[in-house]
Write an enzyme that holds these catalytic residues in place. Structure first.
Site, PDB file in Angstrom:
ATOM      1  N   LYS A  52       0.845  -1.205   0.000  1.00 31.44           N
ATOM      2  CA  LYS A  52       0.000   0.000   0.000  1.00 31.44           C
ATOM      3  C   LYS A  52       0.878   1.252   0.000  1.00 31.44           C
ATOM      4  O   LYS A  52       0.615   2.209  -0.740  1.00 31.44           O
ATOM      5  CB  LYS A  52      -0.957  -0.017   1.208  1.00 31.44           C
ATOM      6  CG  LYS A  52      -2.073  -1.061   1.054  1.00 31.44           C
ATOM      7  CD  LYS A  52      -2.872  -1.298   2.325  1.00 31.44           C
ATOM      8  CE  LYS A  52      -3.845  -2.460   2.112  1.00 31.44           C
ATOM      9  NZ  LYS A  52      -4.640  -2.793   3.305  1.00 31.44           N
ATOM     10  N   GLN A  96      -4.956  -1.798   9.512  1.00 32.02           N
ATOM     11  CA  GLN A  96      -4.773  -3.092   8.868  1.00 32.02           C
ATOM     12  C   GLN A  96      -5.308  -4.203   9.771  1.00 32.02           C
ATOM     13  O   GLN A  96      -4.982  -4.261  10.958  1.00 32.02           O
ATOM     14  CB  GLN A  96      -3.278  -3.307   8.538  1.00 32.02           C
ATOM     15  CG  GLN A  96      -2.996  -4.566   7.736  1.00 32.02           C
ATOM     16  CD  GLN A  96      -3.608  -4.544   6.342  1.00 32.02           C
ATOM     17  OE1 GLN A  96      -3.743  -3.494   5.721  1.00 32.02           O
ATOM     18  NE2 GLN A  96      -3.984  -5.712   5.839  1.00 32.02           N
ATOM     19  N   ASP A 119     -11.188   2.343   3.581  1.00 30.15           N
ATOM     20  CA  ASP A 119     -11.388   0.896   3.477  1.00 30.15           C
ATOM     21  C   ASP A 119     -12.865   0.553   3.257  1.00 30.15           C
ATOM     22  O   ASP A 119     -13.199  -0.577   2.899  1.00 30.15           O
ATOM     23  CB  ASP A 119     -10.938   0.210   4.780  1.00 30.15           C
ATOM     24  CG  ASP A 119      -9.632  -0.549   4.625  1.00 30.15           C
ATOM     25  OD1 ASP A 119      -9.307  -0.946   3.498  1.00 30.15           O
ATOM     26  OD2 ASP A 119      -8.950  -0.748   5.651  1.00 30.15           O
TER      27      ASP A 119
HETATM   28  N1  GUN Z   1      -6.948  -7.291   5.900  1.00 35.00           N
HETATM   29  C1  GUN Z   1      -7.269  -8.025   4.818  1.00 35.00           C
HETATM   30  N2  GUN Z   1      -7.811  -7.245   3.858  1.00 35.00           N
HETATM   31  C2  GUN Z   1      -7.830  -5.994   4.344  1.00 35.00           C
HETATM   32  C3  GUN Z   1      -8.268  -4.747   3.814  1.00 35.00           C
HETATM   33  O1  GUN Z   1      -8.778  -4.623   2.693  1.00 35.00           O
HETATM   34  N3  GUN Z   1      -8.111  -3.672   4.637  1.00 35.00           N
HETATM   35  C4  GUN Z   1      -7.585  -3.772   5.877  1.00 35.00           C
HETATM   36  N4  GUN Z   1      -7.496  -2.669   6.613  1.00 35.00           N
HETATM   37  N5  GUN Z   1      -7.177  -4.906   6.410  1.00 35.00           N
HETATM   38  C5  GUN Z   1      -7.290  -6.018   5.636  1.00 35.00           C
END
Ligand code: GUN
Length: 293
Positions: A52, A96, A119
């Site tokens: 990211k 996350q 998100d």
């Molecule tokens: N863990 C697995 N997929 C995601 C996601 O799309 N966003 C976040 N914040 N955590 C995750």
């Protein structure tokens, strides 16, 4: 059979985003800023967050990574979330997942200002998405919709079967696929561990979305000839021949399923890169105050 190349589509979209950011900057605007909270040292989460941060640089965004150890308290994370909510320099942020057991993921998600929830996990964004209002759509479902659109895959009236009912993928992708418009207008069935006659249900699918997190569990006998198969699985399985010691394994037995498909996504290089690009799109929308002013 046509392979859906998420890596290429995501690179194209990142270039489009970067061009738009340079225009904003040339007109005197500020670069979009995404912040990420990462707790602990889970290998998968470390990789996702590193990707990211790298994608932010490719798109011309500013990024901030806020790291905490596994023993951080929920109160400390809530305090950080409140600071990010108030920080006018941060357009959007994510926490996350997964988080250590002593922290309530739901409490943290609900503490995020929904206008910065890139998100798309906050109940306000989930609710707005389910009734078709402008919102931040969660990244993986939005990425899947973009792939269907970019490959011109016909969805209207299609039987779509979603395997898995998670809040992050199964439920929201089912919701998007059933909505009016393109890509959408599907007849959607969501399957889970209690579903009866799973094979028969899957064999009826024009579009099959595998998001249950069980490696190679979709086999050729579950797939109709000419179906489109979208594989969301990314389980790490041990592989001594790799430097990392593991490889990513999808939920679909690719070698036997692919020959039957009209379209199929590979793992890696299918849905994964699209998830990150959706997050970049949401961050750009947040910076432009396009959804919420
Ligand atoms: N863990 C697995 N997929 C995601 C996601 O799309 N966003 C976040 N914040 N955590 C995750």
């Amino acid at each position: 059979m046509e392979l859906i190349d998420g890596k290429k589509v995501s690179a194209d979209i990142k270039r489009e985003i970067a061009a738009e950011v340079e225009k904003i900057v040339a007109a005197g605007g500020r670069r979009p800023h995404l912040a990420a909270i990462l707790v602990g040292h889970d290998g998968g989460s470390e990789t996702y967050v590193a990707n990211k941060v790298k994608s932010c640089a490719e798109c011309g965004f500013v990024s901030s990574l806020l790291r905490f150890e596994d023993d951080v308290t929920e109160a400390r994370l809530l305090e950080e979330i409140h600071k990010l909510n108030e920080n006018p320099e941060v357009d959007g942020f994510i926490v996350q997942l997964p988080l250590p057991k002593h922290i309530s993921e739901q409490r943290l998600i609900e503490a995020i200002d929904y206008r910065k929830d890139v998100d798309g996990f906050h109940p306000i964004n989930v609710g707005r998405m389910s009734i078709g209002l402008p919102c931040f759509r969660s990244a993986t479902p939005a990425g899947i919709m973009m792939l269907l659109e970019r490959y011109g895959i016909s969805t209207s009236g299609a039987n779509c079967v979603v395997l898995g009912r998670s809040n992050i993928v199964g439920k929201p992708v089912a919701s998007l696929l059933m909505q009016k418009g393109y890509p959408g207008n599907c007849t959607v069935t969501v399957c889970h561990r209690d579903t009866r006659n799973l094979k028969e249900v899957c064999r009826n699918a024009d579009i099959l979305i595998a998001a249950m997190g069980r490696p190679e569990s979709v086999t050729a006998d579950m797939v109709k000839d000419g179906a489109t198969v979208i594989d969301v699985g990314t389980t790490r399985v041990p592989d001594a021949s790799r430097k990392s010691g593991f490889r990513l394994c999808g939920d679909v037995k690719f070698d036997e399923v692919a020959p039957k498909c009209a379209y199929i996504t590979p793992v890696p290089g299918g849905v994964g890169p699209m998830t990150i690009v959706s997050l970049m799109q949401n961050t750009l929308l947040a910076a432009k105050r396009e959804i919420y002013s």
